[in-house]
Design an enzyme around this catalytic site. Structure first.
Site, PDB file in Angstrom:
ATOM      1  N   TYR A 109     -29.124  11.131  40.895  1.00 43.91           N
ATOM      2  CA  TYR A 109     -29.002   9.897  40.110  1.00 43.91           C
ATOM      3  C   TYR A 109     -29.170  10.112  38.608  1.00 43.91           C
ATOM      4  O   TYR A 109     -29.303   9.143  37.876  1.00 43.91           O
ATOM      5  CB  TYR A 109     -30.041   8.874  40.600  1.00 43.91           C
ATOM      6  CG  TYR A 109     -29.590   8.115  41.832  1.00 43.91           C
ATOM      7  CD1 TYR A 109     -29.505   8.752  43.064  1.00 43.91           C
ATOM      8  CD2 TYR A 109     -29.249   6.769  41.766  1.00 43.91           C
ATOM      9  CE1 TYR A 109     -29.100   8.069  44.201  1.00 43.91           C
ATOM     10  CE2 TYR A 109     -28.845   6.070  42.895  1.00 43.91           C
ATOM     11  CZ  TYR A 109     -28.768   6.723  44.100  1.00 43.91           C
ATOM     12  OH  TYR A 109     -28.373   6.025  45.220  1.00 43.91           O
ATOM     13  N   ASP A 124     -32.149   7.016  49.432  1.00 39.67           N
ATOM     14  CA  ASP A 124     -31.251   5.857  49.415  1.00 39.67           C
ATOM     15  C   ASP A 124     -30.663   5.669  50.810  1.00 39.67           C
ATOM     16  O   ASP A 124     -30.645   4.572  51.365  1.00 39.67           O
ATOM     17  CB  ASP A 124     -30.151   6.118  48.372  1.00 39.67           C
ATOM     18  CG  ASP A 124     -29.164   4.979  48.269  1.00 39.67           C
ATOM     19  OD1 ASP A 124     -29.595   3.808  48.318  1.00 39.67           O
ATOM     20  OD2 ASP A 124     -27.952   5.255  48.122  1.00 39.67           O
ATOM     21  N   LYS A 151     -32.369  19.138  52.542  1.00 40.94           N
ATOM     22  CA  LYS A 151     -31.258  19.931  53.073  1.00 40.94           C
ATOM     23  C   LYS A 151     -31.390  21.323  52.466  1.00 40.94           C
ATOM     24  O   LYS A 151     -30.460  21.863  51.851  1.00 40.94           O
ATOM     25  CB  LYS A 151     -29.919  19.262  52.705  1.00 40.94           C
ATOM     26  CG  LYS A 151     -28.710  19.861  53.364  1.00 40.94           C
ATOM     27  CD  LYS A 151     -28.579  19.537  54.840  1.00 40.94           C
ATOM     28  CE  LYS A 151     -27.428  20.324  55.434  1.00 40.94           C
ATOM     29  NZ  LYS A 151     -27.257  20.074  56.879  1.00 40.94           N
ATOM     30  N   ASP A 163     -29.626  15.479  57.828  1.00 40.30           N
ATOM     31  CA  ASP A 163     -28.652  15.143  58.873  1.00 40.30           C
ATOM     32  C   ASP A 163     -29.352  14.968  60.227  1.00 40.30           C
ATOM     33  O   ASP A 163     -29.133  13.989  60.944  1.00 40.30           O
ATOM     34  CB  ASP A 163     -27.545  16.205  58.948  1.00 40.30           C
ATOM     35  CG  ASP A 163     -28.082  17.623  59.049  1.00 40.30           C
ATOM     36  OD1 ASP A 163     -29.261  17.850  58.700  1.00 40.30           O
ATOM     37  OD2 ASP A 163     -27.324  18.520  59.471  1.00 40.30           O
TER      38      ASP A 163
HETATM   39  C1  IPM Z   1     -30.742   0.898  46.346  1.00 45.17           C
HETATM   40  C2  IPM Z   1     -29.317   0.627  45.934  1.00 45.17           C
HETATM   41  C3  IPM Z   1     -29.069   1.227  44.553  1.00 45.17           C
HETATM   42  C4  IPM Z   1     -29.262   2.731  44.664  1.00 45.17           C
HETATM   43  C5  IPM Z   1     -27.710   0.864  43.939  1.00 45.17           C
HETATM   44  C6  IPM Z   1     -27.558  -0.629  43.769  1.00 45.17           C
HETATM   45  C7  IPM Z   1     -27.452   1.567  42.646  1.00 45.17           C
HETATM   46  O1  IPM Z   1     -28.442   1.115  46.890  1.00 45.17           O
HETATM   47  O2  IPM Z   1     -31.656   0.457  45.635  1.00 45.17           O
HETATM   48  O3  IPM Z   1     -30.948   1.544  47.376  1.00 45.17           O
HETATM   49  O4  IPM Z   1     -28.328   3.457  44.985  1.00 45.17           O
HETATM   50  O5  IPM Z   1     -30.374   3.166  44.410  1.00 45.17           O
HETATM   51 MG    MG Z   2     -29.404   1.835  48.631  1.00 43.68          MG
END
Ligand code: IPM
Ligand code: MG
Length: 363
Positions: A141, A259, A202, A235
């Site tokens: 991210y 996520d 992973k 996985d």
């Molecule tokens: C989450 C969401 C966010 C992320 C999006 C909205 C950018 O999916 O908070 O899990 O990917 O973190």
């Molecule tokens: Mg999410």
């Protein structure tokens, strides 16, 4: 003066519906707070080229924490087209406000408890009680991406394997970033009488980045001999969690894996109507439902507000209002156990606000 100042960021889409619902519950419990509205969402991208305007960030600085609903985001092409004409072609690019808040405010913990409340018809299995700790500031991210490989990269050994027209995204994992999220998971486990922490990775393929993560995880685990520690590949975890969710307790992982795995865990306890999140740093935190803005349901007051109400419960815990937090959770659990009030996702016809009022009535 109120005891707390809370930045109130409904966003757009159903973000407004569900934060309205949470407010009913917060008002009922009598939290001594001033709620300060902040502009955030798609409208501000369209008209200002920034979904999270500077003035909102500045306002947040004067608050104890923030409460966030949801916002709409769209793919690059659509986002660019929807900008007002004056801003088009000026180099604006859409950035996710929640990801920005996590990074700008260093909210390194994404805490996502997933509990199957008795009586919830959507439980995958009764008794599931998992807590996900997702690293919230680095990993996939970091936003370092290229639509083709920058020429200067070819100076580095091995890069010639990558075709020049390839799009590339960087994943960065630091020992410090890994240590602090794993430590947060173990400290939580110790405080909440949890028996086990599982690190998800992973490392057999992402040898460098997940090597760093796992080394940090092992180091921190050694400081907590009373809590069991194991690890699993992402996985395999997707299978094992479904096969036997009771083998897991606290899960800690890097950003993107967290996520993914947190949506899986949310689905096992009723889906996105039940997934709540705390984005927590050393001094500040932003609480939100895990779900998005569901534009097709916007303004219909149809979606389930429980995720958001549980996010409010998490906020109260974080503020040190543990009694009030426990009361809210108890009220949610009571309404679910009775099964009289149910939103559409649960097979019922009650509205977002009906659900909130039913929960408030238990307080
Ligand atoms: C989450 C969401 C966010 C992320 C999006 C909205 C950018 O999916 O908070 O899990 O990917 O973190
Ligand atoms: Mg999410």
């Amino acid at each position: 003066m109120a005891k707390y100042k809370i930045a109130w960021l409904p966003g757009d889409g159903v973000g407004i519906d569900v934060t309205d619902a949470a407010k009913i519950v917060l008002d009922r419990i009598g939290l001594d707070a001033e709620y300060i509205h902040g502009d955030i969402g798609w409208e501000f991208w369209r008209t200002e080229g920034e979904a999270l305007p500077q003035r909102t960030l500045a306002m947040m600085k004067g608050t104890d924490c923030a409460f966030f609903g949801a916002i709409t985001s769209k793919g690059k092409d659509v986002a660019d087209k929807e900008l007002v004409p004056e801003l088009q072609g000026k180099g604006y690019s859409y950035r996710s406000p929640i990801v920005r808040m996590r990074q700008l405010l260093d909210l390194y913990i994404c805490l996502r408890p997933c509990k199957a409340y008795p009586g919830n018809p959507l439980n995958y299995k009764d008794g599931i009680d998992l807590v996900v700790f997702r690293e919230n500031t680095e990993g996939m991210y970091i936003g370092v991406e290229y639509d083709k490989v920058p020429e200067e990269f070819y100076a580095v050994k091995g890069m010639d394997k990558i075709p020049r027209h390839a799009a590339v995204s960087f994943r960065a994992i630091t020992p410090e970033g890994s240590e602090r999220i794993v430590r947060a998971a173990f400290e939580y486990a110790a405080q909440h009488d949890r028996k086990k922490v599982t690190a998800v990775h992973k490392a057999n393929v992402l040898r460098q980045t997940d090597g760093v993560f796992m080394e940090a995880a092992r180091k921190v685990a050694a400081e907590f001999p009373g809590i069991a520690f194991d690890n699993a590949n992402i996985d395999a975890m997707g299978m094992w969690l479904l096969k036997n969710p009771f083998n897991y307790d606290v899960i800690v992982t890097t950003n993107l894996f967290g996520d993914i795995i947190s949506d899986l865990c949310a689905q096992m306890v009723g889906g996105l109507g039940f997934g709540c999140s705390g984005n927590i740093g050393k001094e500040y935190a932003v609480f939100e439902p895990t779900h998005g803005s569901a534009p097709k349901y916007a303004g219909q007051y149809k979606v389930n507000p429980i995720a958001t109400i549980l996010a409010a419960k998490m906020m109260l815990d974080w503020l040190g209002e543990g009694d009030k937090a426990a009361q809210i959770e108890g009220a949610v659990a009571a309404v679910l156990a009775e099964g009289q009030v149910r939103t559409y996702d649960m097979g019922g016809a009650d509205s977002t606000l009906d659900m909130a009022k039913a929960i408030a009535a238990k307080l």
